[in-house]
Design a protein around this motif. Structure first.
Motif, PDB file in Angstrom:
ATOM      1  N   GLU A   1       0.769  -1.251   0.041  1.00 30.15           N
ATOM      2  CA  GLU A   1       0.029   0.049   0.099  1.00 30.15           C
ATOM      3  C   GLU A   1       1.006   1.289  -0.013  1.00 30.15           C
ATOM      4  OE1 GLU A   1      -2.392  -0.579   3.296  1.00 30.15           O
ATOM      5  OE2 GLU A   1      -3.944  -1.698   2.339  1.00 30.15           O
ATOM      6  N   PHE A   2       1.866   1.283   0.803  1.00 31.92           N
ATOM      7  CA  PHE A   2       2.967   2.291   0.676  1.00 31.92           C
ATOM      8  C   PHE A   2       3.398   2.659  -0.492  1.00 31.92           C
ATOM      9  CE2 PHE A   2       7.279   3.945   1.279  1.00 31.92           C
ATOM     10  CZ  PHE A   2       6.916   5.313   1.948  1.00 31.92           C
ATOM     11  N   GLU A   3       3.921   1.550  -1.247  1.00 33.44           N
ATOM     12  CA  GLU A   3       4.445   1.671  -2.576  1.00 33.44           C
ATOM     13  C   GLU A   3       3.628   2.082  -3.615  1.00 33.44           C
ATOM     14  OE1 GLU A   3       7.713   1.328  -3.605  1.00 33.44           O
ATOM     15  OE2 GLU A   3       8.334   0.857  -1.657  1.00 33.44           O
ATOM     16  N   ASN A   4       2.106   1.680  -3.552  1.00 34.78           N
ATOM     17  CA  ASN A   4       1.095   2.376  -4.350  1.00 34.78           C
ATOM     18  C   ASN A   4       0.905   3.624  -4.206  1.00 34.78           C
ATOM     19  OD1 ASN A   4       0.892  -0.403  -5.609  1.00 34.78           O
ATOM     20  ND2 ASN A   4      -0.790  -1.051  -4.287  1.00 34.78           N
ATOM     21  N   HIS A   5       0.789   4.040  -2.876  1.00 37.86           N
ATOM     22  CA  HIS A   5       0.838   5.536  -2.525  1.00 37.86           C
ATOM     23  C   HIS A   5       1.867   6.520  -3.059  1.00 37.86           C
ATOM     24  CE1 HIS A   5      -0.821   9.016  -0.245  1.00 37.86           C
ATOM     25  NE2 HIS A   5       0.526   9.130   0.155  1.00 37.86           N
ATOM     26  N   LYS A   6       2.864   6.000  -2.862  1.00 31.08           N
ATOM     27  CA  LYS A   6       4.366   6.738  -3.391  1.00 31.08           C
ATOM     28  C   LYS A   6       4.495   6.705  -4.904  1.00 31.08           C
ATOM     29  CE  LYS A   6       9.361   6.682  -2.832  1.00 31.08           C
ATOM     30  NZ  LYS A   6      10.440   5.767  -2.404  1.00 31.08           N
ATOM     31  N   SER A   7       3.900   5.798  -5.570  1.00 24.63           N
ATOM     32  CA  SER A   7       3.884   5.559  -6.897  1.00 24.63           C
ATOM     33  C   SER A   7       3.019   6.555  -7.659  1.00 24.63           C
ATOM     34  CB  SER A   7       3.581   4.290  -7.399  1.00 24.63           C
ATOM     35  OG  SER A   7       3.173   4.300  -8.819  1.00 24.63           O
ATOM     36  N   ASN A   8       1.852   6.670  -6.695  1.00 22.69           N
ATOM     37  CA  ASN A   8       0.721   7.762  -7.462  1.00 22.69           C
ATOM     38  C   ASN A   8       1.058   9.301  -6.986  1.00 22.69           C
ATOM     39  OD1 ASN A   8      -1.133   5.705  -8.024  1.00 22.69           O
ATOM     40  ND2 ASN A   8      -2.137   5.581  -6.281  1.00 22.69           N
ATOM     41  N   GLN A   9       1.856   9.605  -5.960  1.00 21.72           N
ATOM     42  CA  GLN A   9       2.457  10.939  -5.745  1.00 21.72           C
ATOM     43  C   GLN A   9       3.530  11.254  -6.624  1.00 21.72           C
ATOM     44  OE1 GLN A   9       3.897  10.401  -1.673  1.00 21.72           O
ATOM     45  NE2 GLN A   9       2.110  11.751  -0.926  1.00 21.72           N
ATOM     46  N   GLN A  10       4.210  10.143  -7.397  1.00 22.40           N
ATOM     47  CA  GLN A  10       5.306  10.459  -8.364  1.00 22.40           C
ATOM     48  C   GLN A  10       4.626  10.466  -9.723  1.00 22.40           C
ATOM     49  OE1 GLN A  10       8.230   7.628  -7.276  1.00 22.40           O
ATOM     50  NE2 GLN A  10       8.985   8.781  -5.541  1.00 22.40           N
ATOM     51  N   ALA A  11       3.462  10.121  -9.964  1.00 20.33           N
ATOM     52  CA  ALA A  11       2.752  10.029 -11.306  1.00 20.33           C
ATOM     53  C   ALA A  11       2.938  11.687 -11.965  1.00 20.33           C
ATOM     54  CB  ALA A  11       1.597   9.593 -11.175  1.00 20.33           C
ATOM     55  N   PRO A  12       3.025  11.660 -13.193  1.00 19.69           N
ATOM     56  CA  PRO A  12       3.254  12.990 -13.784  1.00 19.69           C
ATOM     57  C   PRO A  12       1.900  13.763 -13.933  1.00 19.69           C
ATOM     58  CG  PRO A  12       3.567  11.223 -15.328  1.00 19.69           C
ATOM     59  CD  PRO A  12       3.606  10.654 -14.035  1.00 19.69           C
ATOM     60  N   GLU A  13       1.891  14.860 -13.472  1.00 28.43           N
ATOM     61  CA  GLU A  13       0.525  15.485 -13.291  1.00 28.43           C
ATOM     62  C   GLU A  13      -0.320  15.908 -14.486  1.00 28.43           C
ATOM     63  OE1 GLU A  13       0.904  17.493  -8.906  1.00 28.43           O
ATOM     64  OE2 GLU A  13       1.854  18.556 -10.532  1.00 28.43           O
ATOM     65  N   ALA A  14       0.790  16.093 -15.721  1.00 29.32           N
ATOM     66  CA  ALA A  14       0.476  16.848 -16.939  1.00 29.32           C
ATOM     67  C   ALA A  14       0.072  15.558 -17.959  1.00 29.32           C
ATOM     68  CB  ALA A  14       1.613  17.655 -17.641  1.00 29.32           C
ATOM     69  N   ALA A  15      -0.397  14.616 -17.513  1.00 26.88           N
ATOM     70  CA  ALA A  15      -0.917  13.697 -18.320  1.00 26.88           C
ATOM     71  C   ALA A  15      -2.354  13.461 -18.468  1.00 26.88           C
ATOM     72  CB  ALA A  15      -0.522  12.303 -17.716  1.00 26.88           C
ATOM     73  N   VAL A  16      -3.231  14.250 -17.896  1.00 28.36           N
ATOM     74  CA  VAL A  16      -4.731  14.350 -18.138  1.00 28.36           C
ATOM     75  C   VAL A  16      -5.163  15.485 -18.675  1.00 28.36           C
ATOM     76  CG1 VAL A  16      -6.794  13.995 -16.978  1.00 28.36           C
ATOM     77  CG2 VAL A  16      -4.815  12.881 -16.152  1.00 28.36           C
ATOM     78  N   PRO A  17      -5.449  15.547 -19.746  1.00 28.49           N
ATOM     79  CA  PRO A  17      -5.962  16.895 -20.259  1.00 28.49           C
ATOM     80  C   PRO A  17      -7.440  17.314 -19.933  1.00 28.49           C
ATOM     81  CG  PRO A  17      -6.149  15.334 -21.760  1.00 28.49           C
ATOM     82  CD  PRO A  17      -5.577  14.620 -20.793  1.00 28.49           C
ATOM     83  N   LEU A  18      -7.573  18.690 -20.007  1.00 24.60           N
ATOM     84  CA  LEU A  18      -9.123  19.029 -19.709  1.00 24.60           C
ATOM     85  C   LEU A  18      -9.423  19.932 -20.464  1.00 24.60           C
ATOM     86  CD1 LEU A  18      -8.502  19.965 -15.612  1.00 24.60           C
ATOM     87  CD2 LEU A  18      -9.443  17.768 -16.694  1.00 24.60           C
ATOM     88  N   GLU A  19     -10.648  20.105 -20.760  1.00 16.47           N
ATOM     89  CA  GLU A  19     -11.346  20.919 -21.815  1.00 16.47           C
ATOM     90  C   GLU A  19     -11.970  21.975 -20.956  1.00 16.47           C
ATOM     91  OE1 GLU A  19     -13.863  19.035 -24.428  1.00 16.47           O
ATOM     92  OE2 GLU A  19     -12.235  17.647 -25.081  1.00 16.47           O
ATOM     93  N   LEU A  20     -11.647  23.206 -21.354  1.00 14.05           N
ATOM     94  CA  LEU A  20     -12.190  24.719 -20.594  1.00 14.05           C
ATOM     95  C   LEU A  20     -12.866  25.418 -21.542  1.00 14.05           C
ATOM     96  CD1 LEU A  20     -10.490  26.767 -18.091  1.00 14.05           C
ATOM     97  CD2 LEU A  20     -11.241  27.800 -20.298  1.00 14.05           C
ATOM     98  N   GLU A  21     -14.230  25.832 -21.262  1.00 11.41           N
ATOM     99  CA  GLU A  21     -15.103  26.769 -22.173  1.00 11.41           C
ATOM    100  C   GLU A  21     -15.423  28.076 -21.329  1.00 11.41           C
ATOM    101  OE1 GLU A  21     -19.496  26.754 -23.797  1.00 11.41           O
ATOM    102  OE2 GLU A  21     -18.577  24.732 -23.782  1.00 11.41           O
ATOM    103  N   GLU A  22     -14.654  28.987 -21.735  1.00 14.52           N
ATOM    104  CA  GLU A  22     -14.702  30.247 -20.948  1.00 14.52           C
ATOM    105  C   GLU A  22     -16.284  30.886 -21.051  1.00 14.52           C
ATOM    106  OE1 GLU A  22     -12.444  31.624 -19.557  1.00 14.52           O
ATOM    107  OE2 GLU A  22     -10.854  30.650 -19.733  1.00 14.52           O
ATOM    108  N   GLU A  23     -16.650  31.478 -20.109  1.00 16.20           N
ATOM    109  CA  GLU A  23     -17.896  31.885 -19.889  1.00 16.20           C
ATOM    110  C   GLU A  23     -17.999  33.140 -20.966  1.00 16.20           C
ATOM    111  OE1 GLU A  23     -20.894  33.974 -16.535  1.00 16.20           O
ATOM    112  OE2 GLU A  23     -18.666  33.721 -16.012  1.00 16.20           O
TER     113      GLU A  23
END
Length: 551
Positions: A458-480
């Motif tokens: 569980e600790f290794e999984n938690h540590k692996s998730n913390q070190q995962a690259p944050e820019a891997a998930v794109p989001l779509e934004l629609e300005e008001e």
């Protein structure tokens, strides 16, 4: 009336006998010097035929050697007769071969043994004569051995039983001798010897006794899986005629794959002990060429198991087969690159060379089945694929029975529950049970080990998730206020900046798993709404972490 016959004295009789004996010896010496040996042999043969012409007996001679090679029928008769020696046999011969555990007893020279078979009487006689020394070749040895005696068995029977003896009795002797050899057999583990590197002739294999105690009763496998393997082995050994009928070499291929420590080597030893087969351990990295590989493999015996462990690490096994290159001038020079190819290995497993031997089992082991070339995995090469899994509740109970001598305990349920969420090998379980012979203490130690292993995972999984690259998930934004349908794609980095801008503390943003993306992002959206009310977030129904709409 007195008799005129005079009885010679004792001295005269002895003198006459000595004179006759001396004359006979002189004639014999003269005959040996003057008369050729071939003529004497012909003369005595004819005399023997004259006396035997009136006899109903037939004498069948079984020589120890057939030309320059050993006569297998002689060896079979020797083993068989050693198993039926009668109490009346006075002279025996006992041997204990090197690396063997059981004493072999045979009938000594010039001894006789009588036996009944299907109502007929048979007589065996062991004959040994001194001869001029000559060289013969022993099985499995390319070097010659000098012998100075001619040994053979005489099988004596009535001539009317000739067809029964040759057609029924001798095959019976062969079968019984094989059964006796199996009972007395000491299993061997063979490996390639060092002498082959120096160009020495002879058998390239050297052996040690195989004393591995593994059996199917001690294997930490599910009972149903063991039954399937045993049934497959039994079907294989009794289907010689079927293999011949359908035109297949009498062999069977097994692929054992799974994580390290799951019992692959123990299963091989259990198969060897069950079938009474020797094991040949083949290290492909020690072999230089395909020709050497063929030579080593054809020198293995029948009723054996050929093992190649960690096949994915032993040879380049990829879909891209290397092209043939020009052979070097000196193929056995020191430091030459290993040139054993997948094609060379396949030719022996499933090619013409696969028929050079009967009743053979080929076993490959690997920790990574996905790395193997599909050509190696198809039926006819690897016929049975056996996954060696992590320890199961059934396997644990068998280990507890073997190590602790118990079949049930209140702590069993706790152990089985932990095994459902923690991957542990039979080797690890066995090591924990071996630490203490008291069942309660041993099981408590195992539970502590499993809980610690679960925490580490569980600790290794938690540590692996913390070190995962944050820019891997794109989001779509629609300005008001923007055009309908126009979106700007932003990444998690944009959300990070947004979080900083709204002064959200790290404690308020939890580390998330991908499959929990929708829930966590909803919480994050709610948090941002509370921090800044100028933007409105909306998550489309069924959206994933890969794509979000922000308005």
């Amino acid at each position: 009336m007195p008799s005129n016959i005079q009885i010679p004295s004792t001295k005269a009789i002895i003198s006459a006998a000595a004179s006759v004996t001396a004359t006979a010896m002189l004639i014999r010496s003269f005959a040996n010097d003057i008369i050729p040996q071939e003529f004497r042999h012909f003369f005595f043969t004819k005399v023997h035929q004259l006396f035997t012409a009136f006899s109903n007996e037939v004498i069948l001679a079984i020589d120890e050697f057939d030309g320059l090679g050993q006569n297998q029928l002689f060896k079979a008769a020797e083993v068989y007769l050693g198993s039926i020696l009668s109490p009346s046999t006075k002279r025996l011969r006992a041997t204990l071969p090197q690396k063997e555990k059981k004493i072999n007893v045979y009938m000594e020279s010039n001894e006789e043994l009588t036996q009944q078979f299907n109502g007929i009487q048979l007589k065996w006689r062991m004959v040994c004569k001194q001869i001029q020394p000559r060289y013969v070749t022993m099985p499995g040895d390319y070097n010659s051995t000098m012998i100075s005696e001619h040994r053979y068995y005489e099988l004596i029977f009535h001539k009317k039983h000739k067809e029964m003896v040759i057609g029924e009795y001798l095959p019976y002797v062969l079968e019984r001798s094989k059964a006796v050899e199996v009972e007395k057999k000491t299993l061997k583990l063979f490996m390639l010897g060092n002498d082959r590197m120096m160009g020495h002739r002879g058998n390239p294999w050297q052996s040690v006794n195989l004393d591995h105690p593994a059996t199917f009763d001690t294997l930490a496998m599910d009972t149903d899986d063991k039954k399937i393997i045993i049934n497959d082995l039994e079907n294989f050994v009794r289907r010689k005629e079927l293999y011949r009928k359908v035109g297949k070499a009498w062999k069977r291929g097994y692929l054992l794959f799974g994580p390290p420590g799951t019992g692959k080597s123990s299963l091989i030893a259990a198969i060897a002990n069950y079938l009474k087969f020797d094991i040949y351990d083949l290290e492909l990295t020690d072999i230089r060429t395909n020709s050497d590989l063929r030579r080593y493999l054809i020198s293995t015996a029948n009723q054996s198991i050929l093992v190649v462990e960690d096949i994915d690490c032993s040879i380049e096994l990829t879909n891209n087969r290397p092209k043939a290159s020009r052979a070097p001038m000196h193929p056995h020079q020191y430091g030459q690159e290993n040139r054993v190819t997948l094609s060379g290995l396949l030719n022996f497993i499933d090619g013409l060379w696969s028929s050079c031997g009967d009743e053979r089992i080929i076993v490959f082991t690997t920790n990574h089945k996905d790395k193997l070339d599909p050509a190696l995995l198809r039926p006819g090469r690897m016929d049975v694929h056996i996954y060696m899994s992590y320890c199961t509740p059934c396997g644990f109970k068998l280990l507890a029975s073997n190590y602790l001598g118990i079949t049930d305990h209140p702590l069993f349920l706790v152990v089985e529950q932990l095994m459902k969420v923690t991957k542990v090998t039979p080797a690890e379980v066995g090591e924990q049970l071996l630490k203490n012979g008291e069942p309660e203490t041993a099981l408590e130690g195992l539970i502590e080990f499993l809980e610690e292993k679960k925490k580490n995972v569980e600790f290794e999984n938690h540590k692996s998730n913390q070190q995962a690259p944050e820019a891997a998930v794109p989001l779509e934004l629609e300005e008001e206020g923007g055009n309908e349908g126009e979106t700007n794609v932003i990444s998690l980095e944009a959300i990070k900046d947004l979080v900083k801008m709204n002064k959200v503390s790290p404690d308020e943003v939890q580390v998330i798993k991908k499959d929990e993306a929708d829930i966590i992002l909803r919480g994050l959206i709610q948090l941002l709404l509370e921090k800044k009310e100028t933007q409105v977030l909306k998550i489309d129904s069924g959206s994933s972490a890969e794509k979000l709409s922000l308005t």
